[in-house]
Design a protein around this motif. Structure first.
Motif, PDB file in Angstrom:
ATOM      1  N   GLY A 195     -26.392   6.617 -22.083  1.00  0.00           N
ATOM      2  CA  GLY A 195     -26.629   6.349 -23.487  1.00  0.00           C
ATOM      3  C   GLY A 195     -27.805   5.433 -23.774  1.00  0.00           C
ATOM      4  O   GLY A 195     -27.945   4.946 -24.894  1.00  0.00           O
ATOM      5  N   ARG A 196     -28.679   5.242 -22.792  1.00  0.00           N
ATOM      6  CA  ARG A 196     -29.841   4.363 -22.990  1.00  0.00           C
ATOM      7  C   ARG A 196     -31.017   5.094 -23.623  1.00  0.00           C
ATOM      8  O   ARG A 196     -31.968   4.458 -24.080  1.00  0.00           O
ATOM      9  CB  ARG A 196     -30.250   3.726 -21.664  1.00  0.00           C
ATOM     10  CG  ARG A 196     -29.200   2.746 -21.128  1.00  0.00           C
ATOM     11  CD  ARG A 196     -29.666   2.018 -19.878  1.00  0.00           C
ATOM     12  NE  ARG A 196     -29.576   2.862 -18.688  1.00  0.00           N
ATOM     13  CZ  ARG A 196     -30.606   3.276 -17.979  1.00  0.00           C
ATOM     14  NH1 ARG A 196     -31.837   2.960 -18.340  1.00  0.00           N
ATOM     15  NH2 ARG A 196     -30.423   4.032 -16.903  1.00  0.00           N
ATOM     16  N   VAL A 197     -30.987   6.414 -23.616  1.00  0.00           N
ATOM     17  CA  VAL A 197     -31.972   7.226 -24.337  1.00  0.00           C
ATOM     18  C   VAL A 197     -31.209   8.299 -25.095  1.00  0.00           C
ATOM     19  O   VAL A 197     -30.046   8.604 -24.787  1.00  0.00           O
ATOM     20  CB  VAL A 197     -33.010   7.873 -23.393  1.00  0.00           C
ATOM     21  CG1 VAL A 197     -33.853   6.811 -22.693  1.00  0.00           C
ATOM     22  CG2 VAL A 197     -32.350   8.799 -22.381  1.00  0.00           C
ATOM     23  N   ASP A 198     -31.870   8.886 -26.080  1.00  0.00           N
ATOM     24  CA  ASP A 198     -31.230   9.903 -26.912  1.00  0.00           C
ATOM     25  C   ASP A 198     -31.384  11.304 -26.346  1.00  0.00           C
ATOM     26  O   ASP A 198     -30.568  12.194 -26.639  1.00  0.00           O
ATOM     27  CB  ASP A 198     -31.824   9.866 -28.318  1.00  0.00           C
ATOM     28  CG  ASP A 198     -31.643   8.513 -28.979  1.00  0.00           C
ATOM     29  OD1 ASP A 198     -30.477   8.099 -29.155  1.00  0.00           O
ATOM     30  OD2 ASP A 198     -32.660   7.871 -29.296  1.00  0.00           O
ATOM     31  N   ALA A 199     -32.442  11.518 -25.582  1.00  0.00           N
ATOM     32  CA  ALA A 199     -32.702  12.834 -25.004  1.00  0.00           C
ATOM     33  C   ALA A 199     -33.510  12.647 -23.734  1.00  0.00           C
ATOM     34  O   ALA A 199     -34.061  11.574 -23.467  1.00  0.00           O
ATOM     35  CB  ALA A 199     -33.446  13.727 -25.995  1.00  0.00           C
ATOM     36  N   TRP A 200     -33.566  13.714 -22.965  1.00  0.00           N
ATOM     37  CA  TRP A 200     -34.265  13.676 -21.675  1.00  0.00           C
ATOM     38  C   TRP A 200     -34.921  15.026 -21.437  1.00  0.00           C
ATOM     39  O   TRP A 200     -34.300  16.067 -21.656  1.00  0.00           O
ATOM     40  CB  TRP A 200     -33.246  13.370 -20.569  1.00  0.00           C
ATOM     41  CG  TRP A 200     -33.687  13.583 -19.148  1.00  0.00           C
ATOM     42  CD1 TRP A 200     -34.824  13.114 -18.549  1.00  0.00           C
ATOM     43  CD2 TRP A 200     -32.977  14.313 -18.141  1.00  0.00           C
ATOM     44  NE1 TRP A 200     -34.867  13.505 -17.231  1.00  0.00           N
ATOM     45  CE2 TRP A 200     -33.748  14.243 -16.954  1.00  0.00           C
ATOM     46  CE3 TRP A 200     -31.774  15.022 -18.114  1.00  0.00           C
ATOM     47  CZ2 TRP A 200     -33.347  14.861 -15.763  1.00  0.00           C
ATOM     48  CZ3 TRP A 200     -31.377  15.635 -16.949  1.00  0.00           C
ATOM     49  CH2 TRP A 200     -32.149  15.540 -15.779  1.00  0.00           C
ATOM     50  N   ALA A 201     -36.182  15.008 -21.000  1.00  0.00           N
ATOM     51  CA  ALA A 201     -36.851  16.222 -20.558  1.00  0.00           C
ATOM     52  C   ALA A 201     -36.465  16.417 -19.099  1.00  0.00           C
ATOM     53  O   ALA A 201     -37.000  15.761 -18.209  1.00  0.00           O
ATOM     54  CB  ALA A 201     -38.363  16.098 -20.726  1.00  0.00           C
ATOM     55  N   GLY A 202     -35.497  17.299 -18.851  1.00  0.00           N
ATOM     56  CA  GLY A 202     -34.854  17.399 -17.555  1.00  0.00           C
ATOM     57  C   GLY A 202     -35.623  18.210 -16.541  1.00  0.00           C
ATOM     58  O   GLY A 202     -36.587  18.912 -16.866  1.00  0.00           O
ATOM     59  N   LEU A 203     -35.170  18.127 -15.291  1.00  0.00           N
ATOM     60  CA  LEU A 203     -35.728  18.915 -14.198  1.00  0.00           C
ATOM     61  C   LEU A 203     -34.596  19.295 -13.258  1.00  0.00           C
ATOM     62  O   LEU A 203     -33.797  18.460 -12.847  1.00  0.00           O
ATOM     63  CB  LEU A 203     -36.784  18.106 -13.430  1.00  0.00           C
ATOM     64  CG  LEU A 203     -37.439  18.843 -12.243  1.00  0.00           C
ATOM     65  CD1 LEU A 203     -38.370  19.936 -12.742  1.00  0.00           C
ATOM     66  CD2 LEU A 203     -38.187  17.877 -11.348  1.00  0.00           C
ATOM     67  N   ASP A 204     -34.546  20.580 -12.905  1.00  0.00           N
ATOM     68  CA  ASP A 204     -33.548  21.027 -11.930  1.00  0.00           C
ATOM     69  C   ASP A 204     -33.878  20.526 -10.530  1.00  0.00           C
ATOM     70  O   ASP A 204     -35.054  20.359 -10.200  1.00  0.00           O
ATOM     71  CB  ASP A 204     -33.492  22.567 -11.917  1.00  0.00           C
ATOM     72  CG  ASP A 204     -32.506  23.131 -12.923  1.00  0.00           C
ATOM     73  OD1 ASP A 204     -31.629  22.377 -13.378  1.00  0.00           O
ATOM     74  OD2 ASP A 204     -32.623  24.330 -13.257  1.00  0.00           O
ATOM     75  N   PRO A 205     -32.856  20.262  -9.707  1.00  0.00           N
ATOM     76  CA  PRO A 205     -31.428  20.489  -9.934  1.00  0.00           C
ATOM     77  C   PRO A 205     -30.726  19.379 -10.713  1.00  0.00           C
ATOM     78  O   PRO A 205     -29.540  19.488 -11.006  1.00  0.00           O
ATOM     79  CB  PRO A 205     -30.867  20.575  -8.517  1.00  0.00           C
ATOM     80  CG  PRO A 205     -31.740  19.659  -7.725  1.00  0.00           C
ATOM     81  CD  PRO A 205     -33.123  19.825  -8.303  1.00  0.00           C
ATOM     82  N   LEU A 206     -31.435  18.295 -11.036  1.00  0.00           N
ATOM     83  CA  LEU A 206     -30.803  17.197 -11.768  1.00  0.00           C
ATOM     84  C   LEU A 206     -30.296  17.655 -13.134  1.00  0.00           C
ATOM     85  O   LEU A 206     -29.221  17.234 -13.579  1.00  0.00           O
ATOM     86  CB  LEU A 206     -31.798  16.051 -11.936  1.00  0.00           C
ATOM     87  CG  LEU A 206     -32.273  15.370 -10.654  1.00  0.00           C
ATOM     88  CD1 LEU A 206     -33.474  14.478 -10.952  1.00  0.00           C
ATOM     89  CD2 LEU A 206     -31.149  14.551 -10.039  1.00  0.00           C
ATOM     90  N   MET A 207     -31.062  18.514 -13.794  1.00  0.00           N
ATOM     91  CA  MET A 207     -30.663  18.998 -15.113  1.00  0.00           C
ATOM     92  C   MET A 207     -29.390  19.832 -15.019  1.00  0.00           C
ATOM     93  O   MET A 207     -28.459  19.659 -15.826  1.00  0.00           O
ATOM     94  CB  MET A 207     -31.804  19.813 -15.725  1.00  0.00           C
ATOM     95  CG  MET A 207     -31.524  20.333 -17.116  1.00  0.00           C
ATOM     96  SD  MET A 207     -32.990  21.062 -17.888  1.00  0.00           S
ATOM     97  CE  MET A 207     -33.172  22.574 -16.921  1.00  0.00           C
ATOM     98  N   ALA A 208     -29.344  20.736 -14.047  1.00  0.00           N
ATOM     99  CA  ALA A 208     -28.141  21.554 -13.868  1.00  0.00           C
ATOM    100  C   ALA A 208     -26.938  20.683 -13.535  1.00  0.00           C
ATOM    101  O   ALA A 208     -25.821  20.935 -14.005  1.00  0.00           O
ATOM    102  CB  ALA A 208     -28.375  22.589 -12.768  1.00  0.00           C
TER     103      ALA A 208
END
Length: 342
Positions: A195-208
């Protein structure tokens, strides 16, 4: 949220296609080995330094089986693998001469080349959907417009960061309309889930993993904004050791054929290396990775030309840089000809 119709990926080769490709590559690699670094006075390097990355499953397969080490040992070349945590790290290593070959996103490679990093791209390791904009499952953010004024984590110099900027532009927002929090990919995931940021530009496999393990939600997907996986080579190394680079590409082709024929086993390797669950790895390898277009071509040139305006609009390159010329200098559409079975 479904992908847009104009972003539909082409179907990858069948298992039979992959097995035929693998048989052809075995003969090709043998031919390259016989020529090797001894051809026409070429000198083999004492060491080849290249990266492996969780966003490049074929690099993990190649490293796991040691095919490149086995081949290059014939000429006394040692192989040293370096982990790249993101395109920014791979590009830093290439620019510093710490590695000879590195895996990045296409648009990140273009940005680096435009800013003086002397690299060329003779091979495409995948066409992934490896990034999207991610929010927590309980977030009230429902649209890109809702991101105005929000704290968004993204790793500068990577496809997720550039994806974020391109996504914002689709609704008339710019980098200055959000609070960008510069974090490496793994830290961005943690910041989102905590909850320290509102959104994240993710990258797999971390996003998955964030989706399946933490219930995070993909706010915005656009496979057309995900640029290709570029295998980049330092120009100086390419000029001095072209036969070694060809043998690396041949080895990548062997790994690609094996991955196409054994996607579940490739996902298992990713799971073990990245320390993510097997369902997470399967999501990345089977549903978000297209390994069918490894030969650099006009397809990749046009994709970069379509993406390049964001670099100028957000003042990420020096004024006056000819990006079309930079793209032509970066994407080598001829080097891998004869090595790749598209």
């Amino acid at each position: 949220m479904s992908r847009s119709s104009d972003s539909k990926q082409q179907q990858p080769p069948t298992r039979r296609d992959a097995l035929v490709l693998g048989a052809g590559l075995a003969a090709g690699i043998a031919g390259l080995t016989s020529v090797g670094a001894r051809a026409q006075g070429a000198v083999a390097p004492k060491e080849l330094r290249l990266d492996h990355a969780y966003y490049s499953p074929t690099s993990l397969v190649l490293r796991r089986f040691g095919w490149l080490e086995e081949d290059l040992a014939k000429d006394g070349t040692a192989v040293r693998w370096v982990l790249s945590a993101g395109s920014n790290r791979a590009l830093e290593y290439l620019n510093a001469g710490s590695i000879d070959i590195g895996s990045t996103a296409g648009l990140a490679a273009l940005l680096a080349r435009a800013n003086g990093n002397p690299i060329r791209t003779p091979y495409i390791f995948s066409r992934p959907e490896w990034t999207a904009l991610v929010v927590r499952g309980d977030s009230g953010i429902r649209s890109l417009a809702d991101l105005k004024g929000r704290r968004i984590a993204a790793t500068k110099g990577t496809d997720p960061y550039l994806f974020l900027l391109r996504a914002l532009h689709t609704v008339g927002l710019k980098r200055g309309d959000i609070e960008h929090v510069a974090l490496q990919h793994a830290d961005g995931r943690a910041a989102l889930e905590q909850g320290r940021v509102d959104a994240w530009a993710g990258l797999d496999p971390l996003m998955a993993a964030s989706e399946l393990d933490a219930g995070s939600r993909l706010l915005y997907r656009n496979v057309g904004f995900n640029t290709y996986g570029f295998l980049n080579v330092r120009e100086e190394f390419l000029a001095r050791h072209p036969q070694t680079v060809r043998r690396v590409i041949a080895a990548y082709e062997r790994a690609r054929a094996w991955t196409l024929a054994n996607p579940s086993d490739a996902a298992k390797i990713l799971s073990e290396e990245a320390k993510v669950s097997l369902p997470v790895a399967l999501l990345q390898v089977k549903l978000r990775s297209d390994f069918s277009h490894p030969q650099p071509s006009d397809e990749h040139v046009k994709a970069l030309q379509a993406a390049a305006p964001i670099l100028t609009a957000e003042q990420l390159v020096k004024p006056g840089v000819d990006l079309n010329r930079t793209i032509a200098d970066l994407v080598d559409t001829r080097f891998a000809a004869g090595l790749v079975k598209a």
